[in-house]
Design a protein around this motif. Structure first.
Motif, PDB file in Angstrom:
ATOM      1  N   GLY A  48      14.201  53.834  -4.126  1.00 47.60           N
ATOM      2  CA  GLY A  48      15.288  53.255  -4.895  1.00 47.60           C
ATOM      3  C   GLY A  48      15.659  51.847  -4.476  1.00 47.60           C
ATOM      4  N   GLY A  49      15.192  51.394  -3.303  1.00 48.04           N
ATOM      5  CA  GLY A  49      15.515  50.045  -2.865  1.00 48.04           C
ATOM      6  C   GLY A  49      17.015  49.844  -2.776  1.00 48.04           C
ATOM      7  N   GLU A  54      22.658  56.627  -0.736  1.00 45.86           N
ATOM      8  CA  GLU A  54      22.698  57.136   0.634  1.00 45.86           C
ATOM      9  C   GLU A  54      23.653  58.330   0.704  1.00 45.86           C
ATOM     10  OE1 GLU A  54      21.174  56.064   3.439  1.00 45.86           O
ATOM     11  OE2 GLU A  54      20.307  54.121   2.870  1.00 45.86           O
ATOM     12  N   THR A  55      23.520  59.130   1.763  1.00 49.89           N
ATOM     13  CA  THR A  55      24.414  60.270   1.962  1.00 49.89           C
ATOM     14  C   THR A  55      24.942  60.278   3.391  1.00 49.89           C
ATOM     15  OG1 THR A  55      22.606  61.753   2.569  1.00 49.89           O
ATOM     16  CG2 THR A  55      23.228  61.683   0.244  1.00 49.89           C
ATOM     17  N   HIS A  56      26.172  60.812   3.537  1.00 55.61           N
ATOM     18  CA  HIS A  56      26.785  60.949   4.861  1.00 55.61           C
ATOM     19  C   HIS A  56      27.756  62.128   4.800  1.00 55.61           C
ATOM     20  CE1 HIS A  56      28.615  59.852   8.699  1.00 55.61           C
ATOM     21  NE2 HIS A  56      29.799  59.950   8.130  1.00 55.61           N
ATOM     22  N   LEU A 214      24.532  61.997  -9.807  1.00 58.86           N
ATOM     23  CA  LEU A 214      24.500  61.959  -8.340  1.00 58.86           C
ATOM     24  C   LEU A 214      24.173  60.567  -7.805  1.00 58.86           C
ATOM     25  CD1 LEU A 214      22.657  65.349  -7.657  1.00 58.86           C
ATOM     26  CD2 LEU A 214      25.108  64.868  -7.490  1.00 58.86           C
ATOM     27  N   GLY A 215      24.437  59.551  -8.603  1.00 57.38           N
ATOM     28  CA  GLY A 215      24.198  58.193  -8.151  1.00 57.38           C
ATOM     29  C   GLY A 215      22.855  57.657  -8.605  1.00 57.38           C
ATOM     30  N   PRO A 216      22.647  56.325  -8.559  1.00 57.86           N
ATOM     31  CA  PRO A 216      21.410  55.725  -9.061  1.00 57.86           C
ATOM     32  C   PRO A 216      20.165  56.199  -8.331  1.00 57.86           C
ATOM     33  CG  PRO A 216      22.697  54.138  -7.818  1.00 57.86           C
ATOM     34  CD  PRO A 216      23.574  55.332  -8.034  1.00 57.86           C
ATOM     35  N   GLY A 217      20.322  56.574  -7.065  1.00 54.72           N
ATOM     36  CA  GLY A 217      19.161  57.076  -6.335  1.00 54.72           C
ATOM     37  C   GLY A 217      18.560  58.319  -6.963  1.00 54.72           C
ATOM     38  N   GLN A 218      19.381  59.092  -7.691  1.00 50.06           N
ATOM     39  CA  GLN A 218      18.868  60.276  -8.382  1.00 50.06           C
ATOM     40  C   GLN A 218      17.787  59.891  -9.376  1.00 50.06           C
ATOM     41  OE1 GLN A 218      21.808  62.358 -10.751  1.00 50.06           O
ATOM     42  NE2 GLN A 218      20.560  64.210 -10.873  1.00 50.06           N
ATOM     43  N   MET A 219      17.988  58.770 -10.065  1.00 47.82           N
ATOM     44  CA  MET A 219      16.989  58.282 -11.018  1.00 47.82           C
ATOM     45  C   MET A 219      15.649  58.043 -10.340  1.00 47.82           C
ATOM     46  SD  MET A 219      16.051  56.946 -14.017  1.00 47.82           S
ATOM     47  CE  MET A 219      14.561  56.004 -14.430  1.00 47.82           C
ATOM     48  N   GLU A 221      14.592  59.103  -7.234  1.00 45.22           N
ATOM     49  CA  GLU A 221      14.003  60.308  -6.636  1.00 45.22           C
ATOM     50  C   GLU A 221      13.263  61.118  -7.696  1.00 45.22           C
ATOM     51  OE1 GLU A 221      13.763  61.126  -3.582  1.00 45.22           O
ATOM     52  OE2 GLU A 221      15.206  59.845  -2.541  1.00 45.22           O
ATOM     53  N   MET A 222      13.879  61.241  -8.880  1.00 44.92           N
ATOM     54  CA  MET A 222      13.234  61.998  -9.953  1.00 44.92           C
ATOM     55  C   MET A 222      12.004  61.271 -10.486  1.00 44.92           C
ATOM     56  SD  MET A 222      16.585  63.568 -11.941  1.00 44.92           S
ATOM     57  CE  MET A 222      15.597  64.537 -13.102  1.00 44.92           C
ATOM     58  N   THR A 223      12.046  59.938 -10.538  1.00 46.13           N
ATOM     59  CA  THR A 223      10.870  59.173 -10.951  1.00 46.13           C
ATOM     60  C   THR A 223       9.722  59.382  -9.969  1.00 46.13           C
ATOM     61  OG1 THR A 223      12.287  57.481 -11.969  1.00 46.13           O
ATOM     62  CG2 THR A 223      10.008  56.871 -11.514  1.00 46.13           C
ATOM     63  N   ALA A 224      10.032  59.336  -8.671  1.00 44.07           N
ATOM     64  CA  ALA A 224       8.999  59.556  -7.655  1.00 44.07           C
ATOM     65  C   ALA A 224       8.384  60.944  -7.802  1.00 44.07           C
ATOM     66  CB  ALA A 224       9.599  59.382  -6.260  1.00 44.07           C
ATOM     67  N   ASP A 225       9.216  61.953  -8.070  1.00 42.60           N
ATOM     68  CA  ASP A 225       8.700  63.315  -8.256  1.00 42.60           C
ATOM     69  C   ASP A 225       7.745  63.376  -9.445  1.00 42.60           C
ATOM     70  OD1 ASP A 225      10.200  64.171  -6.115  1.00 42.60           O
ATOM     71  OD2 ASP A 225      11.808  65.027  -7.326  1.00 42.60           O
ATOM     72  N   LEU A 226       8.105  62.708 -10.534  1.00 43.21           N
ATOM     73  CA  LEU A 226       7.255  62.731 -11.734  1.00 43.21           C
ATOM     74  C   LEU A 226       5.933  62.012 -11.474  1.00 43.21           C
ATOM     75  CD1 LEU A 226       9.939  62.044 -14.486  1.00 43.21           C
ATOM     76  CD2 LEU A 226       8.657  64.169 -14.142  1.00 43.21           C
ATOM     77  N   ILE A 227       5.972  60.923 -10.730  1.00 40.76           N
ATOM     78  CA  ILE A 227       4.734  60.212 -10.401  1.00 40.76           C
ATOM     79  C   ILE A 227       3.790  61.125  -9.625  1.00 40.76           C
ATOM     80  CG2 ILE A 227       3.791  58.336  -8.986  1.00 40.76           C
ATOM     81  CD1 ILE A 227       6.381  56.756  -9.724  1.00 40.76           C
ATOM     82  N   GLU A 228       4.329  61.865  -8.673  1.00 35.50           N
ATOM     83  CA  GLU A 228       3.493  62.760  -7.871  1.00 35.50           C
ATOM     84  C   GLU A 228       3.013  63.957  -8.687  1.00 35.50           C
ATOM     85  OE1 GLU A 228       6.003  63.299  -4.329  1.00 35.50           O
ATOM     86  OE2 GLU A 228       4.560  61.976  -3.305  1.00 35.50           O
TER      87      GLU A 228
END
Length: 489
Positions: A48-49, A54-56, A214-219, A221-228
């Motif tokens: 996501g750059g 991020e989470t805490h 769940l925030g822009p990182g959700q976009m 993370e899901m893109t990375a999953d689809l690529i794989e």
């Protein structure tokens, strides 16, 4: 042919960087062809750059705010393909803190008049008239560009202080083309005309926007999953350290893991999204000396966020607040519940992002966690937004090279680098840092889509996405209110 045989038959495309641009290039390549296999390497633990989440301790927060709004059809189509029902619609609310008061943002005429006063408002109008009669003959700097359109008084109030805080240099040292790209169609004349007629001739300033639940990182993370899932790979914690070339053709990319172990990955094509300064240093053999000297002239503004957890809900209703006051160091404040309630695990608490613009190695950047938490807590209270005792936890993220700087040297240097990179047969660079252009997320994505299509035989110009095409925060007018935009990060 089974999946492993198909993967072996595909031509490898190495993608440097797992941010919006890098992942979009990989996704677009797979959408349009099964001839190539994207291999993405991301140096961080998260994809996501600067648009990661991020989470805490169960709290999710962004590296700045990221609205999902675009006029680029193919970008919107990808967002919907990837996230679907995970998008929520968020009402926009933001303000500017200046001279101890909160101004509606975009500026609305009655709110602004009541805050700034009739006398000063009259001075703003007189100043505007003066600059219209005797404008700067040349618009080389951001300062000149804004003064010609708004006058010196309005520039002083709503442009100068925040711009200096964001960039750390005087607005007179920032090139006018940054203003032309980011706030292209602003003018006081247009605002006044619209106020008198009740017209609404610019539809770009949105009152609500789309946002991943769940925030822009959700976009991403899901893109990375689809690529794989489609046979590509996305590897985190692997930094591109060398780009090997034979003449004008890139042959392989060396990646290095956290332990220092190196791996050489051959590539039919390479798409880069890491910063141009790092990229030019990574080429082996190196580019000509004049190209290396040009890359050394490019500068960046760094960023850190102190996310404060409060033992109370909703200290203020805004999505974000711009802080123009020089009395505090914080530049912008996010309220993550106002972006999405699902960003917080406890509805009786708040998650507030205190954003600081800095330089790597300066006092803010090197300040330890306890001192940063204390500073952010004190400033939140100083602005009247919460009490110090309400802060119960904090998380700190430092982001180097967050913003490419548009100073007096950057354009000539960038032209030199662009000419040399364009001479490579099978290499392209995309995204905010890959092009050294202060693009929004959608334009970074579009540059990556163009790169993928070029691999497939098209002839798209990745360098000129969003050079003349600007929609970001121009002007919008409600029936009885004038809106304008200050220079923002």
């Amino acid at each position: 042919m089974n999946s492993s045989d198909q993967s072996a038959a595909q031509k490898p495309v190495v993608v440097i960087g797992g941010g919006p641009a890098g992942l979009t290039a990989a996704y677009e390549l797979q959408r349009r062809s099964d001839e190539y296999r994207p291999i993405v390497f991301e140096g961080g633990d998260l994809v996501g750059g600067i648009a990661r989440t991020e989470t805490h301790n169960g709290y999710r927060f962004d590296i700045g705010g990221h609205r999902f709004f675009t006029k680029v059809g193919e970008v919107e189509e990808m967002w919907k393909e990837v996230l679907g029902d995970e998008f929520i619609t968020v009402p926009r609310q933001s303000r500017i803190y200046y001279r101890g008061k909160f101004f509606n943002y975009p500026l609305k005429i009655f709110n602004a008049l009541s805050n700034i006063g009739v006398y000063e408002s009259a001075r703003i109008v007189i100043s505007y008239a003066k600059w219209r009669v005797r404008p700067h003959r040349q618009e080389d700097s951001f300062e000149q560009w804004v003064q010609n359109r708004f006058g010196g008084r309005l520039y002083m109030h709503f442009f100068r202080s925040y711009t200096e805080k964001v960039w750390g240099i005087p607005p007179s040292s920032i090139r006018a083309d940054w203003a032309a790209q980011r706030i292209k169609n602003l003018s006081l004349t247009k605002a006044v005309r619209n106020a008198l007629t009740g017209a609404n001739d610019t539809a770009s300033l949105i009152e609500e926007f789309q946002y991943p639940r769940l925030g822009p990182g959700q976009m991403w993370e899901m893109t990375a999953d689809l690529i794989e899932e489609n046979g590509g790979s996305v590897t985190r914690g692997m930094l591109a350290t060398r780009v090997l070339r034979d003449g004008n053709r890139v042959t392989a990319v060396e990646v290095t893991d956290r332990g220092g172990d190196k791996q050489l990955v051959e590539a039919d094509h390479v798409v880069n999204s890491m910063a141009l300064t790092d990229l030019i240093d990574a080429f082996d053999p190196p580019p000509p000396e004049h190209v290396r000297k040009a890359a050394a002239k490019l500068k960046y503004r760094d960023f850190l966020i102190v996310t404060l957890i409060l033992k109370r809900a909703d200290p203020f209703p805004d999505n974000w607040i711009y802080v123009h006051s020089p009395d505090v160091k914080v530049g912008r404040i996010q309220n993550f519940r106002a972006w999405s309630p699902d960003m917080l695990p406890d509805p009786d608490t708040a998650s507030i992002g205190m954003e600081y613009f800095c330089q790597e190695g300066d006092g803010l950047w090197t300040m330890d966690k306890a001192d940063l938490r204390a500073l952010a807590t004190k400033e939140l209270a100083q602005l009247g937004l919460a009490e110090e005792h309400e802060v119960v936890d904090a998380a700190i993220i430092r982001q180097p090279k967050a913003y490419p700087v548009y100073d007096g040297e950057y354009k000539d240097a960038l032209d030199v680098i662009e000419e040399w990179i364009n001479g490579l047969e099978n290499f392209q660079t995309v995204g905010r840092n890959g092009l050294h252009r202060y693009n929004n997320q959608d334009h970074s994505m579009l540059s990556a889509m163009y790169a993928a299509r070029n691999i497939l035989g098209e002839d798209k110009d990745v360098w000129n996405v969003n050079v003349e095409r600007s929609y970001h925060e121009e002007f919008e007018l409600e029936k009885d209110e004038t809106s304008s935009k200050a220079a923002v990060a």
